[in-house]
Scaffold this motif. Structure first.
Motif, PDB file in Angstrom:
ATOM      1  N   GLY A 226       5.660  18.225  29.176  1.00 47.43           N
ATOM      2  CA  GLY A 226       6.831  17.393  29.424  1.00 47.43           C
ATOM      3  C   GLY A 226       7.392  16.801  28.148  1.00 47.43           C
ATOM      4  N   ILE A 227       6.506  16.414  27.242  1.00 42.80           N
ATOM      5  CA  ILE A 227       6.947  15.876  25.951  1.00 42.80           C
ATOM      6  C   ILE A 227       7.691  16.951  25.159  1.00 42.80           C
ATOM      7  CG2 ILE A 227       6.143  15.007  23.718  1.00 42.80           C
ATOM      8  CD1 ILE A 227       3.843  13.632  25.276  1.00 42.80           C
ATOM      9  N   VAL A 228       7.139  18.149  25.135  1.00 43.06           N
ATOM     10  CA  VAL A 228       7.782  19.246  24.417  1.00 43.06           C
ATOM     11  C   VAL A 228       9.122  19.599  25.055  1.00 43.06           C
ATOM     12  CG1 VAL A 228       7.583  21.696  23.814  1.00 43.06           C
ATOM     13  CG2 VAL A 228       5.626  20.183  23.532  1.00 43.06           C
ATOM     14  N   ALA A 229       9.160  19.623  26.372  1.00 47.99           N
ATOM     15  CA  ALA A 229      10.404  19.960  27.069  1.00 47.99           C
ATOM     16  C   ALA A 229      11.493  18.932  26.764  1.00 47.99           C
ATOM     17  CB  ALA A 229      10.163  20.035  28.571  1.00 47.99           C
ATOM     18  N   GLY A 230      11.116  17.692  26.555  1.00 50.01           N
ATOM     19  CA  GLY A 230      12.087  16.661  26.244  1.00 50.01           C
ATOM     20  C   GLY A 230      12.327  16.484  24.760  1.00 50.01           C
ATOM     21  N   SER A 231      11.828  17.397  23.952  1.00 50.15           N
ATOM     22  CA  SER A 231      11.927  17.238  22.505  1.00 50.15           C
ATOM     23  C   SER A 231      13.348  17.385  21.984  1.00 50.15           C
ATOM     24  CB  SER A 231      10.997  18.217  21.792  1.00 50.15           C
ATOM     25  OG  SER A 231      11.436  19.538  21.995  1.00 50.15           O
ATOM     26  N   ASP A 232      14.261  17.952  22.768  1.00 55.75           N
ATOM     27  CA  ASP A 232      15.659  18.032  22.326  1.00 55.75           C
ATOM     28  C   ASP A 232      16.226  16.638  22.107  1.00 55.75           C
ATOM     29  OD1 ASP A 232      15.661  20.760  22.335  1.00 55.75           O
ATOM     30  OD2 ASP A 232      16.592  20.953  24.315  1.00 55.75           O
ATOM     31  N   GLU A 233      15.705  15.677  22.843  1.00 53.86           N
ATOM     32  CA  GLU A 233      16.151  14.300  22.690  1.00 53.86           C
ATOM     33  C   GLU A 233      15.687  13.702  21.367  1.00 53.86           C
ATOM     34  OE1 GLU A 233      14.495  12.397  26.077  1.00 53.86           O
ATOM     35  OE2 GLU A 233      15.471  13.757  27.484  1.00 53.86           O
ATOM     36  N   LEU A 234      14.693  14.314  20.743  1.00 50.50           N
ATOM     37  CA  LEU A 234      14.140  13.813  19.486  1.00 50.50           C
ATOM     38  C   LEU A 234      14.506  14.740  18.332  1.00 50.50           C
ATOM     39  CD1 LEU A 234      10.592  12.966  20.870  1.00 50.50           C
ATOM     40  CD2 LEU A 234      12.521  11.407  20.605  1.00 50.50           C
ATOM     41  N   ALA A 235      15.726  15.245  18.332  1.00 48.21           N
ATOM     42  CA  ALA A 235      16.158  16.241  17.362  1.00 48.21           C
ATOM     43  C   ALA A 235      16.139  15.722  15.927  1.00 48.21           C
ATOM     44  CB  ALA A 235      17.547  16.759  17.721  1.00 48.21           C
ATOM     45  N   ASP A 236      16.149  14.415  15.723  1.00 53.16           N
ATOM     46  CA  ASP A 236      16.147  13.887  14.361  1.00 53.16           C
ATOM     47  C   ASP A 236      14.803  14.045  13.671  1.00 53.16           C
ATOM     48  OD1 ASP A 236      15.091  12.055  16.186  1.00 53.16           O
ATOM     49  OD2 ASP A 236      15.569  10.350  14.892  1.00 53.16           O
ATOM     50  N   ASP A 237      13.761  14.419  14.398  1.00 54.14           N
ATOM     51  CA  ASP A 237      12.442  14.619  13.790  1.00 54.14           C
ATOM     52  C   ASP A 237      12.394  15.847  12.893  1.00 54.14           C
ATOM     53  OD1 ASP A 237      11.633  12.425  15.176  1.00 54.14           O
ATOM     54  OD2 ASP A 237      10.402  13.511  16.625  1.00 54.14           O
ATOM     55  N   GLN A 238      13.021  16.935  13.309  1.00 49.09           N
ATOM     56  CA  GLN A 238      12.921  18.190  12.564  1.00 49.09           C
ATOM     57  C   GLN A 238      13.476  18.084  11.145  1.00 49.09           C
ATOM     58  OE1 GLN A 238      11.062  20.688  13.589  1.00 49.09           O
ATOM     59  NE2 GLN A 238      11.384  21.652  11.613  1.00 49.09           N
ATOM     60  N   PRO A 239      14.639  17.493  10.918  1.00 47.94           N
ATOM     61  CA  PRO A 239      15.104  17.359   9.529  1.00 47.94           C
ATOM     62  C   PRO A 239      14.122  16.575   8.659  1.00 47.94           C
ATOM     63  CG  PRO A 239      16.908  16.937  11.040  1.00 47.94           C
ATOM     64  CD  PRO A 239      15.661  17.052  11.869  1.00 47.94           C
ATOM     65  N   PHE A 240      13.482  15.559   9.234  1.00 46.12           N
ATOM     66  CA  PHE A 240      12.487  14.790   8.485  1.00 46.12           C
ATOM     67  C   PHE A 240      11.307  15.671   8.102  1.00 46.12           C
ATOM     68  CE2 PHE A 240       8.465  12.435   8.674  1.00 46.12           C
ATOM     69  CZ  PHE A 240       8.622  11.632   7.555  1.00 46.12           C
ATOM     70  N   VAL A 241      10.800  16.446   9.042  1.00 47.84           N
ATOM     71  CA  VAL A 241       9.664  17.328   8.778  1.00 47.84           C
ATOM     72  C   VAL A 241      10.023  18.336   7.694  1.00 47.84           C
ATOM     73  CG1 VAL A 241       8.186  19.123   9.768  1.00 47.84           C
ATOM     74  CG2 VAL A 241       8.648  17.033  11.062  1.00 47.84           C
ATOM     75  N   GLU A 242      11.209  18.923   7.787  1.00 47.07           N
ATOM     76  CA  GLU A 242      11.633  19.897   6.779  1.00 47.07           C
ATOM     77  C   GLU A 242      11.809  19.256   5.407  1.00 47.07           C
ATOM     78  OE1 GLU A 242      15.044  21.790   8.479  1.00 47.07           O
ATOM     79  OE2 GLU A 242      13.849  22.816   9.999  1.00 47.07           O
ATOM     80  N   ALA A 243      12.241  17.999   5.377  1.00 50.36           N
ATOM     81  CA  ALA A 243      12.452  17.317   4.110  1.00 50.36           C
ATOM     82  C   ALA A 243      11.142  17.046   3.370  1.00 50.36           C
ATOM     83  CB  ALA A 243      13.189  16.000   4.343  1.00 50.36           C
ATOM     84  N   ILE A 244      10.063  16.841   4.097  1.00 51.76           N
ATOM     85  CA  ILE A 244       8.793  16.527   3.426  1.00 51.76           C
ATOM     86  C   ILE A 244       7.857  17.727   3.317  1.00 51.76           C
ATOM     87  CG2 ILE A 244       8.906  14.111   4.135  1.00 51.76           C
ATOM     88  CD1 ILE A 244       6.736  14.802   6.254  1.00 51.76           C
ATOM     89  N   THR A 245       8.306  18.891   3.774  1.00 54.45           N
ATOM     90  CA  THR A 245       7.471  20.081   3.770  1.00 54.45           C
ATOM     91  C   THR A 245       7.794  20.945   2.552  1.00 54.45           C
ATOM     92  OG1 THR A 245       7.439  20.065   6.179  1.00 54.45           O
ATOM     93  CG2 THR A 245       6.792  22.123   5.099  1.00 54.45           C
ATOM     94  N   ALA A 246       6.735  21.355   1.847  1.00 56.76           N
ATOM     95  CA  ALA A 246       6.920  22.231   0.689  1.00 56.76           C
ATOM     96  C   ALA A 246       7.113  23.660   1.162  1.00 56.76           C
ATOM     97  CB  ALA A 246       5.706  22.153  -0.222  1.00 56.76           C
ATOM     98  N   SER A 247       7.959  24.378   0.470  1.00 60.45           N
ATOM     99  CA  SER A 247       8.182  25.790   0.780  1.00 60.45           C
ATOM    100  C   SER A 247       6.961  26.597   0.367  1.00 60.45           C
ATOM    101  CB  SER A 247       9.409  26.298   0.029  1.00 60.45           C
ATOM    102  OG  SER A 247       9.522  27.689   0.150  1.00 60.45           O
ATOM    103  N   TRP A 248       6.700  27.675   1.070  1.00 61.33           N
ATOM    104  CA  TRP A 248       5.569  28.545   0.718  1.00 61.33           C
ATOM    105  C   TRP A 248       5.768  29.120  -0.690  1.00 61.33           C
ATOM    106  CZ3 TRP A 248       1.202  29.874   3.640  1.00 61.33           C
ATOM    107  CH2 TRP A 248       1.157  29.285   4.900  1.00 61.33           C
ATOM    108  N   ASP A 249       7.012  29.336  -1.073  1.00 56.21           N
ATOM    109  CA  ASP A 249       7.300  29.911  -2.385  1.00 56.21           C
ATOM    110  C   ASP A 249       7.023  28.944  -3.522  1.00 56.21           C
ATOM    111  OD1 ASP A 249       8.140  32.181  -1.059  1.00 56.21           O
ATOM    112  OD2 ASP A 249      10.243  31.573  -1.045  1.00 56.21           O
TER     113      ASP A 249
END
Length: 68
Positions: free
Chosen positions: A43-66
């Motif tokens: 249910g949490i995952v299904a409602g994750s569209d409501e928490l769309a602001d999380d993904q940009p944060f995760v991408e901002a702090i994640t190092a690229s594999w390259d």
């Protein structure tokens, strides 16, 4: 040959091959408690569209594999 002897022989052979036994504990997927928790998390995952602001944060702090 008794089970105890067969098991000890098997373990001896495996150790001779450079292996060692490892025991892990995992959730019992047949239990009602597991089913309830899986349903709750789904249910949490299904409602994750409501928490769309999380993904940009995760991408901002994640190092690229390259970059590693």
């Amino acid at each position: 040959m008794k089970v105890k002897h067969r098991v000890s022989e098997y373990r001896r052979r495996m150790r001779a091959r450079g292996l060692r036994p490892v025991q892990i504990w995992v959730p019992d997927v047949r239990s009602e408690r597991f089913a309830r928790e899986a349903h709750r998390q789904a249910g949490i995952v299904a409602g994750s569209d409501e928490l769309a602001d999380d993904q940009p944060f995760v991408e901002a702090i994640t190092a690229s594999w390259d970059e590693e």
